[in-house]
Design a protein around this motif. Structure first.
Motif, PDB file in Angstrom:
ATOM      1  N   PRO A  90      -4.788  10.521  -4.255  1.00 55.59           N
ATOM      2  CA  PRO A  90      -3.337  10.318  -5.171  1.00 55.59           C
ATOM      3  C   PRO A  90      -3.483  11.218  -6.506  1.00 55.59           C
ATOM      4  CG  PRO A  90      -4.085   8.345  -4.280  1.00 55.59           C
ATOM      5  CD  PRO A  90      -5.277   9.133  -3.917  1.00 55.59           C
ATOM      6  N   PHE A 101      -5.263   2.410  -8.669  1.00 56.05           N
ATOM      7  CA  PHE A 101      -4.719   3.894  -8.489  1.00 56.05           C
ATOM      8  C   PHE A 101      -6.088   4.599  -8.035  1.00 56.05           C
ATOM      9  CE2 PHE A 101      -3.882   8.085  -9.665  1.00 56.05           C
ATOM     10  CZ  PHE A 101      -2.787   8.501  -8.934  1.00 56.05           C
ATOM     11  N   TYR A 144       0.804  -1.143   0.034  1.00 53.52           N
ATOM     12  CA  TYR A 144       0.216  -0.051  -0.012  1.00 53.52           C
ATOM     13  C   TYR A 144       0.885   1.344  -0.185  1.00 53.52           C
ATOM     14  CZ  TYR A 144      -3.423   3.635   1.365  1.00 53.52           C
ATOM     15  OH  TYR A 144      -4.139   4.738   1.518  1.00 53.52           O
ATOM     16  N   ILE A 145       0.576   2.303  -0.881  1.00 53.18           N
ATOM     17  CA  ILE A 145       1.402   3.286  -1.064  1.00 53.18           C
ATOM     18  C   ILE A 145       0.344   4.653  -0.596  1.00 53.18           C
ATOM     19  CG2 ILE A 145       2.668   5.068  -2.372  1.00 53.18           C
ATOM     20  CD1 ILE A 145       4.088   2.270  -2.329  1.00 53.18           C
ATOM     21  N   ILE A 196      -2.267   2.023  -4.447  1.00 49.54           N
ATOM     22  CA  ILE A 196      -2.044   3.504  -4.230  1.00 49.54           C
ATOM     23  C   ILE A 196      -3.393   4.260  -3.695  1.00 49.54           C
ATOM     24  CG2 ILE A 196      -1.077   5.706  -5.046  1.00 49.54           C
ATOM     25  CD1 ILE A 196       0.511   4.210  -7.144  1.00 49.54           C
TER      26      ILE A 196
END
Length: 471
Positions: free
Chosen positions: A213, A242, A151-152, A208
């Motif tokens: 994001p 994303f 996970y970002i 993400i």
């Protein structure tokens, strides 16, 4: 809730008992005392000068917490019979895990239904939903359990929605922190992926999220992807999500940049398709912007698009929900995540008047859920994961629906806790699973973006202690 006093003679059960009490959203001033004898639990409730006593037999063979919760639940349901509790005494957020554990013990569905109803007072409808989802998930658990995910966190937003409780930074105030933040993200990723043992482990999915994001500029997004391509083995990743989130952060050029990257799954999250509501919740875009963004995404080749909705937003009627879902049916996303509004302390919504919150709790969210389930069925989607949160309207749940070939592996992994997820960036939480010990260890990164940037070496050191145990 008005002033409430509860005394429990067993401190180890006190937290869950209080969580159950909170789910009743009681406005009366109550004093509650619970204590146990050898065979019974007494619940004494003082309300408006009246003293009521309820005695419940202890359920032998179950955790003591369950007996206390059942005793409180029956007492409060006697006083507030119209209170909606389709999940019974369950206060945990992952009900499907319970069903999965029982299925693993080769218990048949009829027996499982009887057990869940008698132990937790879960309604037949919710038990059927749990079992249906558990069956769908069973096809994917082997792949999930033998791998891990990443996970970002990108904790920047163009504006803060009034229902949001997540940590995020205002883009207007913190724009100058994005590039230093990416520097620190790179340091984190570089450190952990210089470790060959992690590099060689099977990476299933990347997610993400945020924040929003897509607040990143094209150059910043491309830099983030380059960082991942430099350090992380992406070759065999089966899913790369994303969160594009909001159309006011997107245009064709940015969407084309995302499409040219390794991203395979895009999430465009309108929450509602009503312009008046969008303005109320603090969003700087319109329904037509959402539709245009979605159509561009399809036009440039995205074939896996998720959309998120929230049921119970301020002043939304059954007609508003019907209108929203009519738009969704026309757009035909590949998956749909339907959230029941949760009133969180960290949101600005909690600062509204008590009257406004009480009004939200009068909504017939079950009707809203039925309409959304019908829309998902119309689109050929099946429910594949669910989770619950504290303070949800009508004590309901969030459900993810998807076409059969567009089910999100990451969503199953994060909700059912069957997989280690290593998280990077401020405010993110890594979860390390130890299945042989039936144990999960969590490691949280610093929430504050500036503190994260300034102290990333400490963040790395803290997480590395658990990574070394895990590998």
């Amino acid at each position: 809730m008005s002033s409430m006093i509860i005394k429990v003679d067993n401190q180890s059960v006190e937290f869950e008992v209080k969580q159950l009490l909170n789910s009743f959203h009681i406005s009366d001033e109550l004093e509650i005392e619970m204590f146990r004898s050898a065979k019974d639990i007494s619940t004494i409730i003082k309300n408006d000068g009246e003293k009521l006593c309820f005695i419940e037999k202890v359920d032998d063979g179950f955790k003591e917490t369950i007996s206390y919760k059942k005793a409180l639940f029956k007492a409060l349901k006697s006083i507030y019979p119209s209170s909606n509790h389709p999940w019974g005494i369950l206060t945990g957020i992952r009900p499907v895990k319970i069903a999965q554990d029982l299925i693993k013990k080769n218990i048949d569905n009829i027996t499982i239904k009887k057990m869940l109803n008698e132990i937790y007072y879960i309604s037949d409808e919710k038990i059927d939903l749990m079992l249906r989802i558990a069956k769908i998930q069973s096809k994917y658990l082997d792949d999930i359990e033998k791998s891990y995910s990443i996970y970002i966190s990108i904790p920047f937003c163009p504006s803060r929605c009034n229902y949001c409780s997540f940590f995020s930074c205002s883009l207007d105030k913190e724009q100058n922190l994005i590039d230093p933040y990416l520097d620190s993200l790179e340091k984190e990723l570089k450190f952990f992926y210089s470790n060959k043992v992690i590099y060689d482990k099977e990476l299933l999915s990347i997610y993400i999220g945020g924040g929003t994001p897509s607040t990143l500029s094209i150059n910043q997004f491309q830099r983030l992807i380059k960082i991942l391509q430099t350090y992380v083995p992406l070759k065999n990743v089966k899913e790369f999500t994303f969160e594009a989130g909001r159309p006011d952060t997107l245009d064709r050029e940015k969407l084309e940049a995302i499409k040219m990257s390794p991203v395979t799954r895009l999430s465009i999250n309108p929450q509602t398709m009503n312009d008046v509501t969008l303005k109320k919740i603090g969003r700087n875009h319109t329904v037509s912007d959402i539709i245009e963004c979605f159509k561009i995404s399809r036009d440039i080749g995205f074939d896996n698009i998720n959309m998120d909705l929230i049921l119970g937003l301020e002043d939304e009627s059954i007609e508003n929900i019907t209108k929203t879902l009519s738009h969704i049916k026309e757009l035909k996303p590949d998956s749909l995540t339907v959230h029941t509004l949760a009133i969180k302390k960290a949101s600005t919504l909690i600062n509204d008047s008590q009257g406004a919150l009480d009004k939200l709790r009068t909504y017939n969210i079950e009707d809203f859920m039925k309409i959304s389930a019908d829309a998902a069925d119309y689109l050929g989607m099946k429910p594949y994961y669910l989770y619950r949160q504290k303070n949800m309207l009508s004590n309901l749940e969030n459900i993810g629906y998807a076409l059969e070939d567009k089910i999100s592996l990451y969503n199953i992994a994060i909700m059912e806790e069957k997989q280690t997820i290593i998280a990077f960036g401020s405010g993110s939480v890594s979860k390390f699973t130890y299945p042989e010990e039936n144990r999960i260890e969590r490691v949280s990164n610093i929430k504050d973006v500036k503190l994260y940037i300034d102290n990333v070496e400490q963040v790395i050191a803290k997480k590395n202690k658990e990574v070394e145990k895990w590998i």
